[in-house]
Scaffold this motif. Structure first.
Motif, PDB file in Angstrom:
ATOM      1  N   LYS A  18     -20.223 -34.270  -7.939  1.00 31.18           N
ATOM      2  CA  LYS A  18     -19.257 -33.366  -7.299  1.00 31.18           C
ATOM      3  C   LYS A  18     -17.858 -33.572  -7.872  1.00 31.18           C
ATOM      4  CE  LYS A  18     -21.590 -32.889  -2.850  1.00 31.18           C
ATOM      5  NZ  LYS A  18     -21.531 -33.199  -1.415  1.00 31.18           N
ATOM      6  N   LYS A  19     -17.504 -34.845  -8.135  1.00 29.80           N
ATOM      7  CA  LYS A  19     -16.188 -35.121  -8.709  1.00 29.80           C
ATOM      8  C   LYS A  19     -16.060 -34.515 -10.102  1.00 29.80           C
ATOM      9  CE  LYS A  19     -15.532 -39.492  -6.280  1.00 29.80           C
ATOM     10  NZ  LYS A  19     -15.434 -40.974  -6.439  1.00 29.80           N
ATOM     11  N   LEU A  66     -13.513 -31.525 -11.490  1.00 30.20           N
ATOM     12  CA  LEU A  66     -12.651 -31.689 -12.660  1.00 30.20           C
ATOM     13  C   LEU A  66     -12.862 -30.559 -13.668  1.00 30.20           C
ATOM     14  CD1 LEU A  66     -12.898 -35.509 -13.377  1.00 30.20           C
ATOM     15  CD2 LEU A  66     -10.884 -34.261 -12.606  1.00 30.20           C
ATOM     16  N   LEU A  67     -14.068 -30.092 -13.797  1.00 32.77           N
ATOM     17  CA  LEU A  67     -14.371 -29.043 -14.757  1.00 32.77           C
ATOM     18  C   LEU A  67     -13.904 -27.657 -14.312  1.00 32.77           C
ATOM     19  CD1 LEU A  67     -17.918 -30.123 -15.944  1.00 32.77           C
ATOM     20  CD2 LEU A  67     -15.750 -30.359 -17.175  1.00 32.77           C
ATOM     21  N   GLN A  68     -13.688 -27.476 -13.067  1.00 29.53           N
ATOM     22  CA  GLN A  68     -13.305 -26.135 -12.587  1.00 29.53           C
ATOM     23  C   GLN A  68     -11.874 -25.829 -12.835  1.00 29.53           C
ATOM     24  OE1 GLN A  68     -14.529 -25.946  -8.468  1.00 29.53           O
ATOM     25  NE2 GLN A  68     -16.605 -25.426  -9.040  1.00 29.53           N
TER      26      GLN A  68
END
Length: 61
Positions: free
Chosen positions: A54-55, A59-61
Protein backbone atom coordinates in the motif's frame (compact mmCIF):
# COMPACT_ATOMS: atom_id res chain seq x y z
CA UNK A 1 -16.28 -50.19 54.44
CA UNK A 2 -17.06 -50.47 50.73
CA UNK A 3 -17.18 -46.69 50.40
CA UNK A 4 -13.66 -46.30 51.80
CA UNK A 5 -12.38 -48.95 49.37
CA UNK A 6 -13.92 -47.05 46.47
CA UNK A 7 -12.21 -43.85 47.62
CA UNK A 8 -8.86 -45.62 47.93
CA UNK A 9 -9.20 -47.10 44.46
CA UNK A 10 -10.14 -43.70 43.03
CA UNK A 11 -7.13 -42.06 44.67
CA UNK A 12 -4.80 -44.73 43.30
CA UNK A 13 -6.27 -44.39 39.80
CA UNK A 14 -5.69 -40.63 39.67
CA UNK A 15 -2.19 -41.00 38.30
CA UNK A 16 -3.41 -43.41 35.64
CA UNK A 17 -5.99 -40.84 34.58
CA UNK A 18 -3.27 -38.25 33.87
CA UNK A 19 -1.23 -40.78 31.97
CA UNK A 20 -4.20 -41.59 29.76
CA UNK A 21 -4.65 -37.88 28.96
CA UNK A 22 -0.96 -37.39 28.14
CA UNK A 23 -1.24 -38.45 24.46
CA UNK A 24 -4.04 -35.92 23.96
CA UNK A 25 -1.87 -33.13 25.36
CA UNK A 26 1.04 -34.20 23.19
CA UNK A 27 -1.16 -34.20 20.09
CA UNK A 28 -2.39 -30.70 20.92
CA UNK A 29 1.16 -29.45 21.39
CA UNK A 30 2.28 -30.97 18.07
CA UNK A 31 -0.80 -29.54 16.34
CA UNK A 32 0.04 -26.08 17.70
CA UNK A 33 3.68 -26.11 16.63
CA UNK A 34 3.13 -27.65 13.19
CA UNK A 35 -0.14 -26.02 12.11
CA UNK A 36 -1.28 -23.03 14.17
CA UNK A 37 2.03 -21.27 14.81
CA UNK A 38 3.30 -21.40 11.21
CA UNK A 39 -0.06 -20.17 9.93
CA UNK A 40 0.05 -17.25 12.36
CA UNK A 41 3.57 -16.35 11.20
CA UNK A 42 2.45 -16.55 7.58
CA UNK A 43 -0.53 -14.28 8.27
CA UNK A 44 1.74 -11.71 9.93
CA UNK A 45 4.10 -11.75 6.96
CA UNK A 46 1.22 -11.35 4.51
CA UNK A 47 -0.18 -8.45 6.51
CA UNK A 48 3.21 -6.75 6.56
CA UNK A 49 3.60 -7.32 2.81
CA UNK A 50 0.17 -5.80 2.12
CA UNK A 51 0.95 -2.75 4.25
CA UNK A 52 4.26 -2.22 2.44
CA UNK A 53 2.53 -2.70 -0.89
CA UNK A 54 0.00 0.00 0.00
CA UNK A 55 2.87 2.37 0.79
CA UNK A 56 4.49 1.68 -2.57
CA UNK A 57 1.20 2.19 -4.39
CA UNK A 58 0.74 5.55 -2.64
CA UNK A 59 4.24 6.61 -3.69
CA UNK A 60 3.59 5.66 -7.30
CA UNK A 61 0.37 7.60 -7.60
Amino acid sequence: MKFSLVLLEAAAGGENQWMSMLPLFLILIVFYFFFIRPQTKKNKEQKKFRENLKKVIRLLQ
